[in-house]
Design a protein around this motif. Structure first.
Motif, PDB file in Angstrom:
ATOM      1  N   THR A  30      -2.281   5.679   6.634  1.00 23.69           N
ATOM      2  CA  THR A  30      -2.448   6.924   7.374  1.00 23.69           C
ATOM      3  C   THR A  30      -1.059   7.463   7.727  1.00 23.69           C
ATOM      4  OG1 THR A  30      -2.446   5.781   9.489  1.00 23.69           O
ATOM      5  CG2 THR A  30      -4.604   6.085   8.403  1.00 23.69           C
ATOM      6  N   VAL A  84       0.834  -1.204   0.000  1.00 24.06           N
ATOM      7  CA  VAL A  84       0.000   0.000   0.000  1.00 24.06           C
ATOM      8  C   VAL A  84       0.871   1.258   0.000  1.00 24.06           C
ATOM      9  CG1 VAL A  84      -1.731   1.303   1.315  1.00 24.06           C
ATOM     10  CG2 VAL A  84      -1.951  -1.188   1.060  1.00 24.06           C
ATOM     11  N   ASP A  85       2.002   1.206   0.673  1.00 20.34           N
ATOM     12  CA  ASP A  85       2.899   2.364   0.741  1.00 20.34           C
ATOM     13  C   ASP A  85       3.494   2.721  -0.617  1.00 20.34           C
ATOM     14  OD1 ASP A  85       4.405   4.395   2.226  1.00 20.34           O
ATOM     15  OD2 ASP A  85       6.158   3.117   1.857  1.00 20.34           O
ATOM     16  N   ARG A  87       2.459   5.314   7.920  1.00 20.90           N
ATOM     17  CA  ARG A  87       3.719   5.691   7.253  1.00 20.90           C
ATOM     18  C   ARG A  87       4.841   5.865   8.274  1.00 20.90           C
ATOM     19  NH1 ARG A  87       0.035   8.569   4.389  1.00 20.90           N
ATOM     20  NH2 ARG A  87       0.487  10.508   5.452  1.00 20.90           N
ATOM     21  N   GLU A 107       2.130   2.631  -3.566  1.00 20.51           N
ATOM     22  CA  GLU A 107       1.216   3.207  -4.548  1.00 20.51           C
ATOM     23  C   GLU A 107       0.068   3.905  -3.833  1.00 20.51           C
ATOM     24  OE1 GLU A 107      -1.646   1.507  -8.090  1.00 20.51           O
ATOM     25  OE2 GLU A 107       0.127   0.359  -7.515  1.00 20.51           O
ATOM     26  N   GLU A 108      -0.061   5.189  -4.019  1.00 17.10           N
ATOM     27  CA  GLU A 108      -1.110   5.966  -3.372  1.00 17.10           C
ATOM     28  C   GLU A 108      -2.486   5.481  -3.827  1.00 17.10           C
ATOM     29  OE1 GLU A 108      -2.783   8.812  -0.881  1.00 17.10           O
ATOM     30  OE2 GLU A 108      -0.708   8.148  -1.006  1.00 17.10           O
ATOM     31  N   ALA A 109      -3.359   5.198  -2.887  1.00 16.73           N
ATOM     32  CA  ALA A 109      -4.731   4.765  -3.147  1.00 16.73           C
ATOM     33  C   ALA A 109      -4.771   3.544  -4.072  1.00 16.73           C
ATOM     34  CB  ALA A 109      -5.564   5.915  -3.703  1.00 16.73           C
ATOM     35  N   ARG A 156      -5.060   3.248   1.522  1.00 20.69           N
ATOM     36  CA  ARG A 156      -4.004   4.233   1.717  1.00 20.69           C
ATOM     37  C   ARG A 156      -3.550   4.162   3.167  1.00 20.69           C
ATOM     38  NH1 ARG A 156      -5.725  10.021   0.076  1.00 20.69           N
ATOM     39  NH2 ARG A 156      -7.092   9.761   1.847  1.00 20.69           N
TER      40      ARG A 156
END
Length: 168
Positions: free
Chosen positions: A107, A55-56, A111, A58-60, A105
């Motif tokens: 949060t 997930v990190d 991150r 690629e945004e959304a 995504r």
């Protein structure tokens, strides 16, 4: 692979065994370090951490893309997402072009958690590499760059290891 290497499969076995051994050692070391230093609300499984890595990158990212990259069934990924969302590391969003699909995504807390884990990992690696002779460090850098190139060519972006971040 050259014709002589194809004729003698033992040629590639030594580096393959060495790389496999290092990967296993690093998995154990990083898992131990992560479990010894993270707070109780942190993800407890390697699978959850891998999901966060995907997930990190690629945004959304769409949920179905995450399932494919992790080679996991949607119900399994959904349960991991539920846990990560419950501790505030992940959020679900409607996809902008298809409201029936879910995008994921991290949060800010998610991150930050990954940043702490990567810093721990990088510190462990830096300490080990600093202990190597300069020629060994150079050979390692060159060999790893070659390995990365071959893996990217053979498996492409779709199968790139979750969590891989800049090689710079």
């Amino acid at each position: 692979m050259t014709a002589s290497e194809a004729a003698d499969p033992g040629i590639g076995q030594e580096p393959t065994n060495a790389a496999s051994s290092i990967v296993e050692l690093l998995d154990v070391m990083w898992d131990h370090a992560r479990n010894a230093t993270t707070e109780m609300s942190a993800p407890g499984s390697t699978s959850q951490l891998r999901l966060m890595y995907v997930v990190d990158r690629e945004e959304a990212v769409r949920m179905r893309t995450v399932c494919r990259r992790l080679a996991s069934a949607p119900p399994t990924v959904t349960r991991m997402c539920d846990r990560l969302q419950a501790i505030g590391f992940l959020e679900r969003l409607p996809c902008p072009d298809n409201g029936r699909e879910v995008a994921l995504r991290l949060t800010a807390a998610g991150r930050e958690h990954l940043q702490r884990i990567r810093a721990q990992r990088d510190t462990m690696l830096r300490r080990a590499i600093e202990g190597m002779a300069p020629g060994e460090r150079s050979a390692l850098a060159q060999g790893l760059a070659g390995l990365r190139t071959q893996l990217d060519m053979a498996y492409g972006e779709e199968h790139r290891a979750p969590g891989s971040h800049s090689a710079a």
